[in-house]
Write a protein that holds these residues in place. Sequence first.
Motif, PDB file in Angstrom:
ATOM      1  N   SER A  98      23.112  16.634  67.620  1.00 16.84           N
ATOM      2  CA  SER A  98      23.923  17.777  67.199  1.00 16.84           C
ATOM      3  C   SER A  98      24.102  18.813  68.306  1.00 16.84           C
ATOM      4  O   SER A  98      25.149  19.452  68.393  1.00 16.84           O
ATOM      5  CB  SER A  98      23.308  18.447  65.964  1.00 16.84           C
ATOM      6  OG  SER A  98      21.973  18.856  66.202  1.00 16.84           O
ATOM      7  N   ALA A 125      22.360  27.923  71.360  1.00 22.40           N
ATOM      8  CA  ALA A 125      21.782  27.135  70.269  1.00 22.40           C
ATOM      9  C   ALA A 125      20.293  26.899  70.502  1.00 22.40           C
ATOM     10  O   ALA A 125      19.474  27.001  69.573  1.00 22.40           O
ATOM     11  CB  ALA A 125      22.522  25.809  70.130  1.00 22.40           C
ATOM     12  N   ASP A 173      25.841  27.541  61.553  1.00 17.32           N
ATOM     13  CA  ASP A 173      26.170  27.299  62.947  1.00 17.32           C
ATOM     14  C   ASP A 173      24.901  27.250  63.783  1.00 17.32           C
ATOM     15  O   ASP A 173      24.017  28.106  63.627  1.00 17.32           O
ATOM     16  CB  ASP A 173      27.063  28.434  63.437  1.00 17.32           C
ATOM     17  CG  ASP A 173      27.857  28.087  64.659  1.00 17.32           C
ATOM     18  OD1 ASP A 173      27.243  27.626  65.642  1.00 17.32           O
ATOM     19  OD2 ASP A 173      29.075  28.278  64.646  1.00 17.32           O
ATOM     20  N   LEU A 174      24.790  26.281  64.675  1.00 18.48           N
ATOM     21  CA  LEU A 174      23.618  26.180  65.545  1.00 18.48           C
ATOM     22  C   LEU A 174      23.443  27.413  66.421  1.00 18.48           C
ATOM     23  O   LEU A 174      22.325  27.750  66.801  1.00 18.48           O
ATOM     24  CB  LEU A 174      23.732  24.942  66.448  1.00 18.48           C
ATOM     25  CG  LEU A 174      23.579  23.569  65.802  1.00 18.48           C
ATOM     26  CD1 LEU A 174      23.794  22.484  66.854  1.00 18.48           C
ATOM     27  CD2 LEU A 174      22.210  23.420  65.159  1.00 18.48           C
ATOM     28  N   GLU A 175      24.535  28.099  66.738  1.00 17.65           N
ATOM     29  CA  GLU A 175      24.457  29.253  67.617  1.00 17.65           C
ATOM     30  C   GLU A 175      24.117  30.548  66.880  1.00 17.65           C
ATOM     31  O   GLU A 175      23.970  31.601  67.495  1.00 17.65           O
ATOM     32  CB  GLU A 175      25.772  29.424  68.382  1.00 17.65           C
ATOM     33  CG  GLU A 175      26.072  28.289  69.341  1.00 17.65           C
ATOM     34  CD  GLU A 175      27.328  27.522  68.973  1.00 17.65           C
ATOM     35  OE1 GLU A 175      27.352  26.920  67.877  1.00 17.65           O
ATOM     36  OE2 GLU A 175      28.264  27.521  69.790  1.00 17.65           O
ATOM     37  N   SER A 198      16.547  18.497  66.131  1.00 15.95           N
ATOM     38  CA  SER A 198      18.000  18.405  66.294  1.00 15.95           C
ATOM     39  C   SER A 198      18.348  17.034  66.863  1.00 15.95           C
ATOM     40  O   SER A 198      18.074  16.753  68.027  1.00 15.95           O
ATOM     41  CB  SER A 198      18.500  19.512  67.235  1.00 15.95           C
ATOM     42  OG  SER A 198      19.857  19.323  67.566  1.00 15.95           O
ATOM     43  N   GLY A 252      30.591  30.604  67.611  1.00 15.11           N
ATOM     44  CA  GLY A 252      30.121  29.342  67.073  1.00 15.11           C
ATOM     45  C   GLY A 252      31.235  28.327  66.896  1.00 15.11           C
ATOM     46  O   GLY A 252      32.417  28.611  67.068  1.00 15.11           O
ATOM     47  N   THR A 253      30.848  27.138  66.525  1.00 13.72           N
ATOM     48  CA  THR A 253      31.802  26.032  66.377  1.00 13.72           C
ATOM     49  C   THR A 253      31.727  25.390  65.000  1.00 13.72           C
ATOM     50  O   THR A 253      32.269  24.312  64.789  1.00 13.72           O
ATOM     51  CB  THR A 253      31.519  24.961  67.446  1.00 13.72           C
ATOM     52  OG1 THR A 253      30.142  24.587  67.377  1.00 13.72           O
ATOM     53  CG2 THR A 253      31.830  25.474  68.837  1.00 13.72           C
ATOM     54  N   ALA A 280      27.550  21.831  70.077  1.00 11.68           N
ATOM     55  CA  ALA A 280      27.563  23.290  70.008  1.00 11.68           C
ATOM     56  C   ALA A 280      28.465  23.850  71.099  1.00 11.68           C
ATOM     57  O   ALA A 280      28.486  23.346  72.226  1.00 11.68           O
ATOM     58  CB  ALA A 280      26.150  23.844  70.168  1.00 11.68           C
ATOM     59  N   MET A 284      25.512  25.586  74.117  1.00  8.96           N
ATOM     60  CA  MET A 284      24.253  24.874  73.910  1.00  8.96           C
ATOM     61  C   MET A 284      23.042  25.735  74.271  1.00  8.96           C
ATOM     62  O   MET A 284      21.993  25.637  73.647  1.00  8.96           O
ATOM     63  CB  MET A 284      24.268  23.564  74.706  1.00  8.96           C
ATOM     64  CG  MET A 284      25.245  22.543  74.152  1.00  8.96           C
ATOM     65  SD  MET A 284      25.186  20.943  75.017  1.00  8.96           S
ATOM     66  CE  MET A 284      26.187  21.316  76.462  1.00  8.96           C
TER      67      MET A 284
END
Length: 259
Positions: free
Chosen positions: A111, A121, A92-94, A108, A2-3, A115, A118
């Motif tokens: 955003s 996510a 985290d989106l992931e 979303s 994740g980021t 990620a 992506m």
Amino acid sequence: MGTANIQGDLWGEKAQDWAYLFEPMSKPLWVAMLDSAGVQDGTRFADLGCGGGGASILAAQRGARVSGLDAAEALIAIARKRLAAGDFRVGDLESLPFDDDSFDVAFSSFSLMFAGDMGEALSEMKRVTSPEGRITIGIWGAPKDCEYRHILKAIASTLPSPPVGNGPFALSEGNLLESMMKAAGLKFLESGDVSAPFRFKDFETMLRVVGSVGPMQSARKLVSDEVLETAILQAAKPYQSDSGEIVFNNRFRYVTAIA
């Protein structure tokens, strides 16, 4: 991987300015996305990349039961204060911290492109959305349709080396987003374009607002504020009226799919 840690630090640096000055300019896109996804009374709504909660507030005003997630603790603190009834989490989106089939709508706005993965996510958004629920993604339109691109280009021009990737426009070309959503197992429902001008009453206000975005925090680690401000001023001049107001016309885009 994740980021959230990286993005959280960047976007949380000027959280108040982002939430109260920059976010509201996205309202036309948010309204179109909420309409497209059918957000209404009782909708279980997830605002993924919720920032300071601006879109979440609009969803709650429609009667939705709101949850939200953002990488920046400072922005989540603002969202919690503005909408006490919401369930706002740092994450985290992931790797979304929600159970399977928790929501009727996953939302979303600006955003997904930040990620690290992506595709992952989008898969996570599908996982937390109930079967036949809606997933709606808001992105920048084509660069040629967004006058604000000149400010982004000016900032990039000051850096020692070009930024990696396409930044805000990472999903803007062709039907890339639709293809990625299809690959994640989502069924296309509809898409649309939305006009959303950025208006700043004067250059000082613009500097404050532009300075709130995550990529500016990265730039400030490499370039002095004086160099950045000079580049931004030169790029903004063609869009400034005699009254001092600066206006950039932009077209944003959304794609809505069925989980």
